[in-house]
Design a protein around this motif. Structure first.
Motif, PDB file in Angstrom:
ATOM      1  N   ARG A  63       2.061 -16.135 -17.609  1.00 22.28           N
ATOM      2  CA  ARG A  63       2.694 -15.102 -16.777  1.00 22.28           C
ATOM      3  C   ARG A  63       3.761 -15.705 -15.869  1.00 22.28           C
ATOM      4  N   ASP A  82      -2.627  -5.979 -18.157  1.00 25.48           N
ATOM      5  CA  ASP A  82      -2.069  -6.820 -19.217  1.00 25.48           C
ATOM      6  C   ASP A  82      -0.727  -6.298 -19.722  1.00 25.48           C
ATOM      7  N   ASP A 107      -2.479 -11.206 -22.994  1.00 26.22           N
ATOM      8  CA  ASP A 107      -3.894 -11.326 -23.299  1.00 26.22           C
ATOM      9  C   ASP A 107      -4.425 -12.345 -22.309  1.00 26.22           C
TER      10      ASP A 107
END
Length: 181
Positions: A63, A82, A107
């Motif tokens: 991320r 998500d 995920d």
């Protein structure tokens, strides 16, 4: 003389026609008789995502890595943790309205997929928002030609080395930070 009731009746019949004409004129031309154009506020919302930025994002990135490339998402919903949505809209006078959507799915902490509308390159995006017509205009040269170089004054020898080593400005004497005992 006309009676006040007939004057009111005429006004009531003419008023809707006049007001209806103003509405039709406003929506079709966005100007008053082609002379006065109202100012439109530029509205830019969201993150610009270009083809170059999309090419730098790969599945498996964290991320933090995705945020470094694309910036913070416009929509990060706690109910869809998500999923990050990057939405970009721009309304600028003299250019076409633009809206693009990019969705990044994760995920856990790793990126799973990247979905996007057709994205422009950086060059195409800048060209699409440029309202100044520079096409065909002569751009100034950023380098000097031989004649201009010869016209420059010749610097004095040794002055550069001397000025770099010599202190510049007045010498200052500051008091000590702590009291002397």
């Amino acid at each position: 003389m006309h009676s006040p009731s007939s004057f009111r009746a005429v006004c009531l019949l003419v008023a809707p026609l006049v007001l209806g004409g103003c509405t039709a004129m406003r929506s079709s031309t966005d100007s008053l008789f082609g002379l006065i154009t109202p100012y439109r506020v530029e509205v830019v919302q969201g993150n610009v995502v270009t083809q170059e930025m999309a090419a730098a994002v790969k599945p498996g990135m964290t991320r933090a890595q995705v945020r470094d490339v694309l910036g913070s998402p416009l929509l990060a919903d706690i109910f869809h943790a998500d999923r990050w949505d990057y939405v970009f809209t721009i309304r600028r006078q003299g250019t076409a309205y633009q809206q693009r959507r990019v969705t990044v799915l994760f995920d856990g902490d790793t990126m799973k997929s990247f979905e996007a509308d057709e994205l422009p390159s950086e060059r195409e995006f800048v060209a699409s928002i440029d309202t100044k017509s520079t096409k065909g205009a002569k751009l100034p040269t950023l380098a000097l030609n031989d004649e201009q170089l010869k016209a420059l004054p010749v610097p004095a020898k040794g002055s550069v080395a001397e000025s770099a080593s010599a202190p510049q400005g007045p010498a200052r004497d500051y008091p000590p930070l702590e009291p002397v005992q």
